[in-house]
Design a protein around this motif. Structure first.
Motif: not given
Lengths: 227, 360
Positions: B241-242, B244, B250, B274
């Motif tokens: 989902s991420s 970053e 994530c 992603l």
């Protein structure tokens, strides 16, 4: 110089050894296969019977074969019932005797070769859809090449050197049942050492060349496996 | 469906295996060494002549109490633990051994593509004697697949390989086994392989099936020997989902529930886009339980959970607790003493601290 009947003895010997070897490879394959794979209790008994010619004096074997082949013997009677000529003192009789006499020299290498092959290649072949006969031809035969070569050479060589059994059941008839080993013996008995030399040295060199070829092939197969 | 009910009486060993699993996807047969996994697989293939009972694969009767289909008529693909290529044939001849014997080949695989996927295009003319373990197993897999099996059986295909070739092969299997339209029974004793490959799981212990079903469900059950062992683990499925956070990915495993898992920079850059579906393996001993949300902890994943079930105490004085985190089940292994001290009980709202979760 070798006489005509010496040449005849040579031809008879080669014919006998070749016929015996071919028959033994055909008959020996299922026997060796069964011995290599069976869980039956009969196995040791059959193994012992097949190994008997290794330990018995050839004259003992020849003696019993002669009795069996005689008109009153079990084999002789069966043969005459079917209407075939008597086996004693005949080339067919010699082949039969040699097949029994040389059996362990063919069956044992084949059996060892089948055992060392293991089950795995056959199981793989079965899962890939190969039937039993297909498995034997496509997997067992090519992987047992060395076993067959060894069996053929030993069977052939052993028949070549046969003396006692042939003498008992073959009767030493020149041109019919006289083989090289007996011809040599006759020459020596008659003090014809020159002629004995021709045959003995010929046999020696011939056997050496055959074995040389076998071991050469053996080495090539090993090298191929490593490559 | 793959329905199996097979019995085998060995001299020191008894197999009494009964299970049914869906007739598609990968089913792992998991258990300790000597529990009968290999024997079970061989019995299903028809290689154990003394095996009694029945086996049915997608409706086709392979064995009934009265009748058994010979191995060669079953169309079963088998990849052994020890790579078993025919030594007298080249790689290419090995590959086509089964395919050549098919009566009506439907050719579900594009040959060139399969050879490329397996990475064996340069080996075709070589003899098996000159191949590495990993290469041999890839050829063996290709050979089994080209025979168009109705069921693919794999017996610990990675266990004989070194770490590097195992890594390569498991990645290949992960992608490939999901694509093919052939059900797979995969025997293993590695939890990593279960987590990465298995849709369904059959647990085997002492020759008996102790649990069977979807992997996540079986792993979450407290009744199995596995869940009570030191090696208990859970598998979660999610999506990236991420990307970053530095060094972390994530993974969203359930609505609004994100787990942060470590990942190397190169992996993140090359591999994980992603939204990509991934699986996480969480060992039960890496999950602890708190009554209140810990503040300022170094542990990244602290999630609200509800205690679903608490196992009875084990010999080693520990208990396994099944937690519900937004509909997902994970196991936690904690000491009997802690359970008493903190007064844990079913239905209680707690916080799960997940010390480490690994992408598999």
């Amino acid at each position: 110089m070798p006489q005509d009947y010496d040449i005849a003895a040579l031809i008879i010997t080669l014919r006998l050894a070749a016929t015996t070897t071919i028959i033994l490879l055909i008959v020996g394959t299922p026997i060796a296969w069964w011995l290599a794979n069976t869980r039956s209790r009969l196995r040791s008994t059959i193994e012992a019977i097949i190994a008997l010619p290794l330990v018995l004096p050839p004259t003992v074997l020849g003696f019993y074969l002669l009795l069996a082949f005689s008109p009153d013997g079990p084999v002789g009677r069966a043969v005459s019932v079917v209407g075939l000529p008597s086996l004693a003192f005949s080339f067919t009789g010699l082949v039969l005797g040699s097949v029994i006499y040389s059996m362990p020299f063919v069956v044992q290498p084949l059996q060892n070769s089948f055992v060392s092959l293991g089950n795995r290649p056959l199981e793989v072949a079965a899962t890939l859809g190969a039937s039993a006969i297909d498995r034997f031809i496509s997997v067992v035969l090519p992987l047992s090449k060395m076993g067959y070569l060894t069996a053929a050479v030993l069977g052939f060589a052993h028949t070549l050197g046969e003396f006692g059994v042939v003498l008992m059941i073959g009767g030493n008839i020149p041109g019919q049942t006289q083989v090289l080993s007996i011809a040599i013996y006759d020459h020596v008995e008659a003090l014809e050492y020159g002629q004995a030399h021709w045959l003995a040295a010929g046999l020696l060199i011939g056997s050496f060349l055959v074995l040389l070829m076998v071991y050469g092939a053996n080495r090539r197969i090993h090298l191929m496996k490593k490559a | 469906m793959i329905e199996v009910e097979l019995h085998l009486q060995g001299s020191e060993f008894q197999l009494n295996a009964e299970f049914s699993v869906p007739g598609h996807g990968v089913t792992a047969v998991f258990g300790p060494s000597g529990c009968g996994k290999t024997t079970l697989l061989r019995a299903i293939a028809g290689l154990e002549p003394d095996a009694m009972g029945s086996a049915r694969v997608n409706g086709k009767k392979w064995q009934t109490p009265h009748e058994r289909l010979p191995v060669e008529a079953r169309r079963v693909g088998l990849v052994f633990q020890h790579p078993s290529l025919f030594q007298h044939l080249t790689v290419e001849e090995n590959l086509f051994y089964g395919a050549k014997r098919l009566e009506n080949a439907s050719k579900p695989f594009d040959l060139t593509e399969l050879i490329l996927i397996l990475g064996i295009e340069k080996l075709l003319k070589r003899h098996p004697g000159s191949l590495s373990g990993g290469e041999l197993q890839r050829v063996a897999l290709g050979r089994a697949l080209l025979a168009e099996p109705k069921l693919l059986l794999m017996d610990e295909p990675l266990s004989m390989l070194d770490q590097a070739s195992r890594g390569i092969l498991i990645q290949l299997l992960e992608r490939f086994l999901q694509q093919i339209d052939i059900p797979v029974l995969y025997v293993t004793h590695s939890s990593e392989e279960v987590a990465r490959l298995a849709d369904n799981l059959v647990l085997l212990s002492g020759g008996r099936v102790t649990a069977c079903g979807p992997t996540t469900t079986v792993l979450a059950s407290l009744n199995s020997e596995l869940s009570r062992s030191e090696n208990a683990f859970s598998v979660l499925q999610g999506r990236i989902s991420s990307k970053e956070l530095p060094g972390l990915l994530c993974v969203e495993c359930s609505d609004g529930i994100d787990l942060k898992v470590p990942a190397s920079e190169t992996m993140v850059a090359n591999h994980y886009n992603l939204g990509r579906a991934v699986r996480l393996r969480i060992r039960a001993r890496d999950v602890s339980i708190c009554l209140e949300r810990p503040q300022q902890s170094s542990i990244l994943n602290i999630l609200p959970a509800v205690i679903v079930e608490i196992s009875t105490s084990s010999d080693s004085g520990s208990r396994v607790i099944k937690l519900d985190i937004a509909g997902m089940h994970i196991l936690s292994k904690i000491s009997d003493y802690s359970v008493q001290q903190l007064g844990f009980h079913t239905g209680q709202a707690v916080f799960a601290q997940i010390k480490s979760a690994s992408l598999v």
